[in-house]
Design a protein around this motif. Structure first.
Motif, PDB file in Angstrom:
ATOM      1  N   THR A 184      -0.788  -9.094   7.388  1.00  0.00           N
ATOM      2  CA  THR A 184       0.549  -9.145   7.977  1.00  0.00           C
ATOM      3  C   THR A 184       1.591  -8.899   6.890  1.00  0.00           C
ATOM      4  OG1 THR A 184       1.034 -11.500   7.607  1.00  0.00           O
ATOM      5  CG2 THR A 184      -0.276 -10.945   9.559  1.00  0.00           C
ATOM      6  N   PRO A 185       2.795  -8.501   7.270  1.00  0.00           N
ATOM      7  CA  PRO A 185       3.868  -8.354   6.281  1.00  0.00           C
ATOM      8  C   PRO A 185       4.236  -9.653   5.580  1.00  0.00           C
ATOM      9  CG  PRO A 185       4.403  -7.139   8.274  1.00  0.00           C
ATOM     10  CD  PRO A 185       3.185  -7.960   8.589  1.00  0.00           C
ATOM     11  N   PRO A 190       4.561  -6.346  -0.977  1.00  0.00           N
ATOM     12  CA  PRO A 190       4.568  -4.907  -0.680  1.00  0.00           C
ATOM     13  C   PRO A 190       4.541  -4.617   0.822  1.00  0.00           C
ATOM     14  CG  PRO A 190       3.020  -5.374  -2.435  1.00  0.00           C
ATOM     15  CD  PRO A 190       3.459  -6.700  -1.888  1.00  0.00           C
ATOM     16  N   LEU A 191       3.733  -5.373   1.555  1.00  0.00           N
ATOM     17  CA  LEU A 191       3.636  -5.141   2.992  1.00  0.00           C
ATOM     18  C   LEU A 191       4.926  -5.547   3.700  1.00  0.00           C
ATOM     19  CD1 LEU A 191      -0.012  -6.408   3.621  1.00  0.00           C
ATOM     20  CD2 LEU A 191       0.792  -4.102   3.062  1.00  0.00           C
ATOM     21  N   PHE A 192       5.593  -6.561   3.170  1.00  0.00           N
ATOM     22  CA  PHE A 192       6.874  -6.959   3.754  1.00  0.00           C
ATOM     23  C   PHE A 192       7.913  -5.867   3.541  1.00  0.00           C
ATOM     24  CE2 PHE A 192      10.909  -9.361   3.793  1.00  0.00           C
ATOM     25  CZ  PHE A 192      10.806  -9.913   5.060  1.00  0.00           C
ATOM     26  N   LEU A 193       7.897  -5.230   2.373  1.00  0.00           N
ATOM     27  CA  LEU A 193       8.806  -4.114   2.134  1.00  0.00           C
ATOM     28  C   LEU A 193       8.509  -2.964   3.085  1.00  0.00           C
ATOM     29  CD1 LEU A 193       9.073  -3.982  -1.760  1.00  0.00           C
ATOM     30  CD2 LEU A 193      10.718  -4.901  -0.128  1.00  0.00           C
ATOM     31  N   GLY A 194       7.240  -2.707   3.351  1.00  0.00           N
ATOM     32  CA  GLY A 194       6.873  -1.682   4.317  1.00  0.00           C
ATOM     33  C   GLY A 194       7.384  -2.013   5.703  1.00  0.00           C
ATOM     34  N   PHE A 195       7.311  -3.293   6.069  1.00  0.00           N
ATOM     35  CA  PHE A 195       7.843  -3.755   7.347  1.00  0.00           C
ATOM     36  C   PHE A 195       9.348  -3.477   7.435  1.00  0.00           C
ATOM     37  CE2 PHE A 195       9.688  -7.515   9.622  1.00  0.00           C
ATOM     38  CZ  PHE A 195       9.302  -7.149  10.906  1.00  0.00           C
ATOM     39  N   TYR A 387       4.710  -0.172  -4.680  1.00  0.00           N
ATOM     40  CA  TYR A 387       4.456   0.244  -3.300  1.00  0.00           C
ATOM     41  C   TYR A 387       5.573   1.155  -2.801  1.00  0.00           C
ATOM     42  CZ  TYR A 387       4.206  -0.286   1.829  1.00  0.00           C
ATOM     43  OH  TYR A 387       4.163  -0.055   3.177  1.00  0.00           O
ATOM     44  N   LEU A 388       6.820   0.751  -3.066  1.00  0.00           N
ATOM     45  CA  LEU A 388       7.954   1.548  -2.598  1.00  0.00           C
ATOM     46  C   LEU A 388       7.980   2.931  -3.231  1.00  0.00           C
ATOM     47  CD1 LEU A 388      11.062  -0.800  -2.320  1.00  0.00           C
ATOM     48  CD2 LEU A 388       9.745   0.275  -0.486  1.00  0.00           C
ATOM     49  N   VAL A 389       7.633   3.010  -4.514  1.00  0.00           N
ATOM     50  CA  VAL A 389       7.622   4.301  -5.196  1.00  0.00           C
ATOM     51  C   VAL A 389       6.671   5.262  -4.501  1.00  0.00           C
ATOM     52  CG1 VAL A 389       6.892   5.482  -7.306  1.00  0.00           C
ATOM     53  CG2 VAL A 389       8.371   3.484  -7.457  1.00  0.00           C
ATOM     54  N   PHE A 390       5.460   4.812  -4.223  1.00  0.00           N
ATOM     55  CA  PHE A 390       4.474   5.710  -3.620  1.00  0.00           C
ATOM     56  C   PHE A 390       4.708   5.891  -2.125  1.00  0.00           C
ATOM     57  CE2 PHE A 390       2.457   4.586  -7.590  1.00  0.00           C
ATOM     58  CZ  PHE A 390       1.960   5.813  -8.000  1.00  0.00           C
ATOM     59  N   PHE A 391       5.301   4.888  -1.476  1.00  0.00           N
ATOM     60  CA  PHE A 391       5.716   5.037  -0.080  1.00  0.00           C
ATOM     61  C   PHE A 391       6.716   6.184   0.035  1.00  0.00           C
ATOM     62  CE2 PHE A 391       8.405   4.073   3.564  1.00  0.00           C
ATOM     63  CZ  PHE A 391       7.518   3.634   4.531  1.00  0.00           C
ATOM     64  N   ALA A 411      -3.998   3.751   2.021  1.00  0.00           N
ATOM     65  CA  ALA A 411      -4.374   3.770   0.608  1.00  0.00           C
ATOM     66  C   ALA A 411      -3.303   3.107  -0.253  1.00  0.00           C
ATOM     67  CB  ALA A 411      -4.605   5.212   0.156  1.00  0.00           C
ATOM     68  N   ILE A 412      -2.036   3.388   0.034  1.00  0.00           N
ATOM     69  CA  ILE A 412      -0.942   2.783  -0.725  1.00  0.00           C
ATOM     70  C   ILE A 412      -0.923   1.273  -0.518  1.00  0.00           C
ATOM     71  CG2 ILE A 412       1.567   2.655  -0.938  1.00  0.00           C
ATOM     72  CD1 ILE A 412       1.623   5.630  -0.070  1.00  0.00           C
ATOM     73  N   SER A 413      -1.069   0.842   0.734  1.00  0.00           N
ATOM     74  CA  SER A 413      -1.025  -0.589   1.053  1.00  0.00           C
ATOM     75  C   SER A 413      -2.191  -1.331   0.417  1.00  0.00           C
ATOM     76  CB  SER A 413      -1.035  -0.781   2.573  1.00  0.00           C
ATOM     77  OG  SER A 413       0.027  -0.094   3.193  1.00  0.00           O
TER      78      SER A 413
END
Length: 471
Positions: A184-185, A190-195, A387-391, A411-413
């Motif tokens: 979960t985020p 990193p996952l929270f930033l993706g969220f 994470y943000l850089v590669f996102f 893969a990034i996550s």
């Protein structure tokens, strides 16, 4: 010290042309040499070597060493780029990154330190494996930091009479402090930033479940056999089969505070009032961030005031672990500033040769490269900005990444979350767990000693995951 001072002089003299290029009073990553990363390398080397070669000196002066390396960046930066750029970058990092980071850790540390699992648990292989499995599942709900702070002390008590127990806490870092926060985020930053960037809450759970399940299952099985080997080698003969299991929770009201911490963090991600509080030097603090931090500090204070002192005494609660983390990560957050600026410059920065590894000549993403490169940088840098850089390098479009580029986002996550376990500094709970264990008298591996464990166990596992999910 003279050699480090020479580094500062070198940095100052090497970049006389950069000052005029600092547009908007910020570092321009495309114009920075890798030499600006030397203070960051210096503090990492200090964390790795001083506990080995001068443990007493390190114990009493780690804060001064962290401050020294921060100064080795800030002084040359002020001379070469100007006081305004230096002050702006430092102010930005402190207000928007470091203080929110340490406030969250502080609140979790205080609240979890007021929860005591009392019972007669004995750290046999079955019990230890079960506790690691529970912590792994809990990490996605309360975050890797929350789960780590909640379960590390009961695990220490269960294993305190065992002579060979360091492997228990190494696997705890692998599973609870890192891989468990995959679903979960809320699990890992990193996952929270993706969220926040538009990745669906359920996408994280469904996409990350297969690699997380494989990694966790392999590690739990491997841990069980390693622990059983040590258990038998010690000749442990506690009559555990005849003792009824008794387990109760004291300081139960802190569970409410823990839920409040989770709610506050989640609220800051979904509530967007579009109100910014100016703090000078071009830095504005979002209202939701301020509200979150106030709530976190208030919950930590309430926990401290409402929890009986006897519970914290029984938990061997001490401020040393959070103090060490606060000082060392202050130095890390400062010295990492130019490194992240270079990374954000992408193909225009000094690390462009690394970034070209993630795409084919015709522009197609290479999932295995995204996984390993994101993971390698997350092992030593903050995994959230990595994470943000590669996102963003993969396009930054959440809908596209959840669709045609599904495996790229996966893969990034996975790289950012899983490979934070490769070093003590790969994820914030790692160092916290190490500090608490050492405070309780457990001899944890050195920086490089830990990497021998992670390299021998995790790297082959990640190679298997690459063959399964990222070919």
């Amino acid at each position: 010290m003279l050699r480090a001072a020479a580094i500062g002089v070198t940095l100052t003299m090497a970049f006389p042309t950069i000052a005029s290029a600092s547009e908007g009073a910020h570092l321009v990553g495309s114009q920075l040499s890798l030499l600006w990363g030397l203070p960051f390398v210096g503090i990492l080397t200090s964390i790795a070597l001083f506990p080995l070669i001068a443990p007493k000196f390190w114990e009493h002066h780690f804060g001064k060493i962290a401050a020294f390396w921060a100064a080795m960046l800030l002084v040359p930066c002020a001379i070469s780029l100007g006081p305004l750029v230096t002050a702006t970058e430092l102010h930005h990092t402190a207000v928007l990154e470091y203080f929110p980071f340490i406030i969250l850790l502080f609140s979790l540390f205080v609240v979890a330190g007021g929860i005591q699992l009392v019972g007669n648990l004995i750290g046999n292989p079955a019990t230890n494996t079960a506790m690691l499995a529970i912590g792994t599942m809990a990490a996605s709900l309360v975050g890797t930091t929350g789960a780590s702070m909640l379960l590390i002390r009961p695990l220490i008590r269960a294993n305190q009479d065992r002579h060979r127990n360091r492997h228990v806490f190494i696997f705890f870092i692998f599973l609870v402090a890192n891989i468990g926060g995959s679903l979960t985020p809320l699990g890992d930053p990193p996952l929270f930033l993706g969220f926040l960037k538009g990745v669906d809450f359920l996408w994280t759970m469904t996409a990350m479940f297969p690699p997380m399940l494989v990694a966790s299952a392999v590690l739990l099985v491997l841990f069980y056999f390693i622990d059983r080997h040590h258990w038998r080698k010690e000749g442990a003969d506690w009559p555990i089969s005849h003792l009824p299991r008794q387990l109760r929770i004291e300081g139960l009201h802190n569970i409410v505070y823990l839920a409040g911490i989770i709610a506050a963090v989640l609220l800051s991600g979904v509530w967007k009032p579009d109100v910014d509080i100016p703090l000078g030097l071009g830095v504005a603090l979002p209202l939701e961030g301020l509200v979150r931090d106030i709530i976190l500090l208030a919950l930590g204070y309430l926990s401290w005031r409402t929890t009986p002192r006897s519970i914290r005494v029984e938990n061997a609660f001490a401020w040393t672990p959070i103090q060490e983390v606060a000082f060392l990560f202050a130095g890390i957050f400062v010295t990492i500033i130019p490194v992240l600026a270079i990374l954000r410059a992408g193909r225009d920065g000094a690390l462009a040769p690394l970034l070209t590894l993630v795409t084919t000549p015709d522009g197609r993403p290479i999932e295995a490269a995204y996984f390993w490169l994101t993971g390698a940088l997350s092992s030593f840098l903050d995994n959230a900005p990595t994470y943000l850089v590669f996102f963003n390098l993969a396009g930054g479009d959440a809908q596209l990444l959840m669709g045609p580029l599904f495996n790229t986002l996966l893969a990034i996550s996975a790289g950012a979350v899983f490979m934070g376990a490769n070093t003590y500094i790969g994820n914030a709970p790692n160092f916290m767990v190490k500090a608490i264990c050492e405070e309780r008298g457990i001899r944890m591996p050195s920086f490089f000693g830990y990497m021998l464990w992670s390299g021998g166990i995790l790297l082959p596992l990640f190679a298997v995951l690459t063959l399964i999910f990222f070919r």
